[in-house]
Design a protein around this motif. Structure first.
Motif, PDB file in Angstrom:
ATOM      1  N   PHE A  93       0.826  -1.212   0.000  1.00 49.45           N
ATOM      2  CA  PHE A  93       0.000   0.000   0.000  1.00 49.45           C
ATOM      3  C   PHE A  93       0.859   1.260   0.000  1.00 49.45           C
ATOM      4  N   LEU A  94       1.871   1.307   0.869  1.00 50.92           N
ATOM      5  CA  LEU A  94       2.698   2.507   0.978  1.00 50.92           C
ATOM      6  C   LEU A  94       3.475   2.782  -0.300  1.00 50.92           C
ATOM      7  N   ILE A  95       4.054   1.737  -0.885  1.00 54.87           N
ATOM      8  CA  ILE A  95       4.855   1.949  -2.093  1.00 54.87           C
ATOM      9  C   ILE A  95       3.966   2.374  -3.258  1.00 54.87           C
ATOM     10  N   THR A  96       2.794   1.749  -3.381  1.00 58.14           N
ATOM     11  CA  THR A  96       1.870   2.137  -4.455  1.00 58.14           C
ATOM     12  C   THR A  96       1.403   3.567  -4.280  1.00 58.14           C
ATOM     13  N   LEU A  97       1.114   3.949  -3.044  1.00 57.81           N
ATOM     14  CA  LEU A  97       0.705   5.325  -2.786  1.00 57.81           C
ATOM     15  C   LEU A  97       1.813   6.302  -3.174  1.00 57.81           C
ATOM     16  N   SER A  98       3.063   5.930  -2.934  1.00 55.76           N
ATOM     17  CA  SER A  98       4.183   6.795  -3.312  1.00 55.76           C
ATOM     18  C   SER A  98       4.245   6.987  -4.821  1.00 55.76           C
ATOM     19  N   PHE A  99       4.032   5.908  -5.561  1.00 57.33           N
ATOM     20  CA  PHE A  99       4.036   6.016  -7.024  1.00 57.33           C
ATOM     21  C   PHE A  99       2.831   6.814  -7.535  1.00 57.33           C
ATOM     22  N   SER A 100       1.711   6.742  -6.826  1.00 60.62           N
ATOM     23  CA  SER A 100       0.471   7.334  -7.332  1.00 60.62           C
ATOM     24  C   SER A 100       0.405   8.842  -7.150  1.00 60.62           C
ATOM     25  N   PHE A 101       1.250   9.401  -6.298  1.00 62.70           N
ATOM     26  CA  PHE A 101       1.188  10.849  -6.051  1.00 62.70           C
ATOM     27  C   PHE A 101       1.409  11.658  -7.329  1.00 62.70           C
ATOM     28  N   THR A 102       2.210  11.133  -8.247  1.00 58.34           N
ATOM     29  CA  THR A 102       2.592  11.916  -9.433  1.00 58.34           C
ATOM     30  C   THR A 102       1.867  11.482 -10.706  1.00 58.34           C
ATOM     31  N   GLN A 103       0.958  10.528 -10.622  1.00 60.61           N
ATOM     32  CA  GLN A 103       0.322  10.032 -11.842  1.00 60.61           C
ATOM     33  C   GLN A 103      -0.525  11.107 -12.510  1.00 60.61           C
ATOM     34  N   VAL A 104      -1.375  11.771 -11.733  1.00 61.95           N
ATOM     35  CA  VAL A 104      -2.214  12.830 -12.299  1.00 61.95           C
ATOM     36  C   VAL A 104      -1.436  14.132 -12.498  1.00 61.95           C
ATOM     37  N   PRO A 105      -0.636  14.591 -11.527  1.00 59.96           N
ATOM     38  CA  PRO A 105       0.080  15.866 -11.725  1.00 59.96           C
ATOM     39  C   PRO A 105       1.041  15.883 -12.897  1.00 59.96           C
ATOM     40  N   ILE A 106       1.635  14.737 -13.241  1.00 61.06           N
ATOM     41  CA  ILE A 106       2.603  14.764 -14.334  1.00 61.06           C
ATOM     42  C   ILE A 106       1.918  15.077 -15.664  1.00 61.06           C
ATOM     43  N   LEU A 107       0.644  14.670 -15.796  1.00 60.14           N
ATOM     44  CA  LEU A 107      -0.097  15.013 -17.009  1.00 60.14           C
ATOM     45  C   LEU A 107      -0.296  16.524 -17.104  1.00 60.14           C
ATOM     46  N   TYR A 108      -0.672  17.136 -15.998  1.00 64.38           N
ATOM     47  CA  TYR A 108      -0.867  18.594 -15.991  1.00 64.38           C
ATOM     48  C   TYR A 108       0.462  19.320 -16.145  1.00 64.38           C
ATOM     49  N   ALA A 109       1.545  18.730 -15.614  1.00 66.12           N
ATOM     50  CA  ALA A 109       2.861  19.342 -15.756  1.00 66.12           C
ATOM     51  C   ALA A 109       3.283  19.407 -17.219  1.00 66.12           C
ATOM     52  N   PHE A 110       3.033  18.326 -17.967  1.00 61.89           N
ATOM     53  CA  PHE A 110       3.346  18.350 -19.400  1.00 61.89           C
ATOM     54  C   PHE A 110       2.491  19.378 -20.128  1.00 61.89           C
ATOM     55  N   HIS A 111       1.266  19.527 -19.667  1.00 57.12           N
ATOM     56  CA  HIS A 111       0.385  20.522 -20.278  1.00 57.12           C
ATOM     57  C   HIS A 111       0.958  21.933 -20.109  1.00 57.12           C
ATOM     58  N   LEU A 112       1.421  22.259 -18.911  1.00 60.52           N
ATOM     59  CA  LEU A 112       1.979  23.587 -18.662  1.00 60.52           C
ATOM     60  C   LEU A 112       3.309  23.791 -19.396  1.00 60.52           C
ATOM     61  N   GLY A 264       0.580  23.947  -5.696  1.00 57.97           N
ATOM     62  CA  GLY A 264       1.512  24.100  -6.802  1.00 57.97           C
ATOM     63  C   GLY A 264       1.851  22.771  -7.451  1.00 57.97           C
ATOM     64  N   ILE A 265       2.306  22.827  -8.676  1.00 57.61           N
ATOM     65  CA  ILE A 265       2.508  21.615  -9.459  1.00 57.61           C
ATOM     66  C   ILE A 265       3.677  20.785  -8.957  1.00 57.61           C
ATOM     67  N   SER A 266       4.652  21.408  -8.292  1.00 59.32           N
ATOM     68  CA  SER A 266       5.815  20.654  -7.834  1.00 59.32           C
ATOM     69  C   SER A 266       5.606  19.979  -6.486  1.00 59.32           C
ATOM     70  N   ARG A 267       4.563  20.364  -5.726  1.00 62.07           N
ATOM     71  CA  ARG A 267       4.378  19.804  -4.397  1.00 62.07           C
ATOM     72  C   ARG A 267       4.090  18.291  -4.426  1.00 62.07           C
ATOM     73  N   PRO A 268       3.276  17.745  -5.343  1.00 61.19           N
ATOM     74  CA  PRO A 268       3.093  16.291  -5.365  1.00 61.19           C
ATOM     75  C   PRO A 268       4.395  15.527  -5.573  1.00 61.19           C
ATOM     76  N   PHE A 269       5.313  16.066  -6.357  1.00 61.01           N
ATOM     77  CA  PHE A 269       6.596  15.411  -6.579  1.00 61.01           C
ATOM     78  C   PHE A 269       7.453  15.436  -5.317  1.00 61.01           C
ATOM     79  N   GLU A 270       7.385  16.535  -4.582  1.00 59.54           N
ATOM     80  CA  GLU A 270       8.127  16.615  -3.322  1.00 59.54           C
ATOM     81  C   GLU A 270       7.570  15.635  -2.287  1.00 59.54           C
ATOM     82  N   VAL A 271       6.240  15.547  -2.213  1.00 61.07           N
ATOM     83  CA  VAL A 271       5.616  14.586  -1.293  1.00 61.07           C
ATOM     84  C   VAL A 271       5.953  13.154  -1.704  1.00 61.07           C
ATOM     85  N   ALA A 272       5.969  12.895  -3.008  1.00 57.76           N
ATOM     86  CA  ALA A 272       6.307  11.551  -3.481  1.00 57.76           C
ATOM     87  C   ALA A 272       7.747  11.192  -3.113  1.00 57.76           C
ATOM     88  N   PHE A 273       8.657  12.158  -3.208  1.00 60.03           N
ATOM     89  CA  PHE A 273      10.049  11.911  -2.831  1.00 60.03           C
ATOM     90  C   PHE A 273      10.150  11.511  -1.360  1.00 60.03           C
TER      91      PHE A 273
END
Length: 590
Positions: A93-112, A264-273
């Motif tokens: 559960f924990l590892i999957t949650l770590s991977f999932s933090f950036t699944q949606v934001p990375i799409l919006y990041a490419f958009h920006l 902000g768009i970078s916060r999900p990546f920081e939380v995932a780290f």
């Protein structure tokens, strides 16, 4: 009572014998000296003077009390410590949650970033609305995201081989730590790409996918399943596979894009780290250690070097089995099972996305409705696999054994579980002349079989695909918006085919091939997921052009029924047979 007996039991004023006094007050005194001291006072009267021990109670309390405290704390820790199964499920559960933090934001990041890159070479936007909502930017973002998806899939497939090889070299625990630490490094480099922005940022994020070869989602899923298959008893293996997949589904369903919208768009990546670092720490402290030699092949000489990366592919070949009469034949049960699993994933893997596409085209679902639809599907699937699936497997095996009593001998075919009557391949297993054995204590003639009734798993796998096909076909008759949500509620009730396939796969092979079998199964599922996106994407587009997109559900159901028919030809090896893993084993057994 005679004199010698009185002397041996001379009692001191505090109620202890002299032997006990010597033991407690003179710990460095040898046993001979203690015996001599006791005998020397053998003539003393019970009422005679004793050895003064006024301060002994204080000394004993100073020694005994800390020991009692340590035992008490150990009991409390033992009662609070989760079971091995819970530790593995929480890790998934924990590892999957770590991977999932950036699944949606990375799409919006490419958009920006695509938007910034577009206006770096074009004049500023002067029209109404958001400057990034134009067709050119949407097309460029789709291209970049397609490249990202293909590179992720390609590197993830290689990661399967690397993760399996690493688990057999250094052990699953340390291999899992690599699979959680390296993605944290990848996320940190993606943060640098977000800071760069534009074309340079997109290129940096695309290049970070190469890191997935060393550690990524495909590899950690494989290793978590390997650990579960090794530490869980065979009777619980299929149920734990299902619960593990349910925890993974919950981890995927809890992630969303609200964090990026708020902070902000970078916060999900920081939380995932940070989440990856915590997951690595959890694996290091909690996940049980398994010796690498217990999961690798017994004959390592043939798998040295780079060739050992591709040993999982050998599992997909027909097995050689040694029958009771000594003949070696080929068994195609495992190969047919993989073919059936491929067709099953081909049918079931596209169902969630197909529901979203159909709901968008038919009922005008927006991003919010599709988000609830996806989250609800993942939540229901997770709840079913965690709570209902283990009970179905346990009760189903009991029911299957009562209906098919002959099946309790079929699953023991030389995969490490001994039978009362089995094929003797070692000298010490042959019957000895009467009277050659020393007298021994009576032993149980029929040992308890830990994996009894596992043939029900194969039966359940077939039925699950049929039920999935029927429920998917019923979605084509939806006429209201709530019908789609009802389908998302019912479809997860047939989602036990994947863990059941893992359970059957591990039972059809020998223990030394279990890790390679799970690796091969992951490879088959990855290829099937790639194929289903291309196949049903084309089918849905073709049927939508003629105004009949609902017919895609019938095509999906037909492939599920085809998978059921393929699995009808999959069988466990015959009763009393033994798997021959290589040529050397075959020669020795012959």
């Amino acid at each position: 009572m005679d004199r010698s007996e009185v002397g041996c039991q001379t009692t001191l004023p505090n109620g202890c014998t002299m032997a006990e006094a010597a033991d407690e007050r003179t710990p460095l005194l040898s046993s001979t000296s203690v015996s001599h001291t006791t005998v020397s006072h053998s003539g003393a009267s019970p009422d005679g003077p004793g050895i003064p021990r006024d301060h002994q109670g204080e000394d004993d309390d100073d020694v005994i009390q800390p020991r009692k405290d340590r035992r008490r704390l150990k009991k409390i820790w033992t009662s609070l410590k989760p079971s091995t199964e819970s530790q593995i499920l929480l890790a998934g559960f924990l590892i999957t949650l770590s991977f999932s933090f950036t699944q949606v934001p990375i799409l919006y990041a490419f958009h920006l970033m695509q938007c910034d890159h577009y206006y770096s070479t074009h004049p500023p936007y002067t029209g109404p609305g958001d400057r990034c909502n134009i067709d050119e930017i949407a097309a460029g973002m789709a291209t970049q995201f397609s490249i990202l998806g293909m590179s992720t899939t390609f590197c993830g497939t290689i990661n399967l081989f690397v993760a399996g090889w690493t688990a057999k070299k250094i052990g699953p625990k340390y291999a899992l730590m690599i699979q959680t630490l390296v993605p944290g490094i990848r996320v940190s480099t993606q943060i640098l790409g977000l800071m760069a922005g534009g074309a340079k940022g997109m290129l940096m994020i695309q290049c970070t996918q190469i890191i997935t070869v060393i550690g990524g989602p495909a590899g950690y899923l494989l290793i978590v399943n390997i650990i579960a298959g090794e530490v869980v008893p065979p009777l619980r293996r299929t149920a734990v596979f299902g619960m593990l997949q349910g925890c993974i589904m919950l981890g995927q369903g809890l992630a969303g894009g609200m964090m990026g919208d708020i902070w902000g768009i970078s916060r999900p990546f920081e939380v995932a780290f940070c989440a990856f670092l915590l997951s690595t720490l959890y694996v290091a402290m909690v996940v049980p250690y398994i010796d690498a030699s217990t999961i690798s092949s017994a004959k390592k000489a043939r798998g040295q070097g780079i060739s050992q990366l591709f040993t999982p592919l050998r599992v997909l070949l027909p097995q050689r089995i040694l029958s009771r009469n000594g003949t070696v034949t080929k068994h195609y049960g495992l190969m047919v099972l993989c073919a059936g699993i491929f067709l099953g994933v081909l049918a079931t893997g596209y169902a969630p996305l197909l529901m979203q596409l159909y709901a968008t085209a038919k009922f005008d679902f927006k991003q919010t409705e599709n988000g609830w639809l996806t989250s609800g599907f993942a939540f229901m699937r997770g709840m079913f696999l965690i709570f209902a699936f283990p009970r179905i497997i346990n009760r189903g095996r009991c029911w299957y054994m009562t209906r098919h009593p002959e099946a309790q001998q079929h699953h023991d075919h030389g995969n490490g579980h001994e039978e009362t009557a089995h094929l003797a391949t070692n000298p010490e297993e042959f019957e000895a002349p009467i009277g050659s054995f020393a007298e021994q204590e009576p032993v149980d003639a029929e040992p308890v079989k830990e994996d009894e009734g596992t043939e029900f798993d194969l039966y359940f796998l077939r039925i699950s695909l049929v039920v999935d096909g029927v429920l998917t076909m019923c979605t084509a008759f939806a006429t209201e918006r709530w019908h789609i949500f009802l389908a998302a509620f019912l479809l997860p009730l047939a989602s036990g085919s994947a863990p059941a396939a893992k359970g059957v796969m591990t039972e059809m092979c020998s223990p030394s091939q279990r890790a390679d079998a799970l690796n091969a199964l992951g490879l088959v599922e990855n290829i099937a997921r790639l194929s289903t996106q291309g196949l049903f994407g084309f089918v849905f587009a073709a049927l939508a052009e003629v105004g009949k997109p609902h017919l895609t559900f019938f095509v999906n159901a037909a492939i599920a029924i085809l998978a059921y028919g393929m699995l009808l030809f999959s069988r466990f090896p015959p009763e009393g047979s033994k798997i021959v893993e290589d040529d050397a084993d075959e020669d020795e057994s012959s």
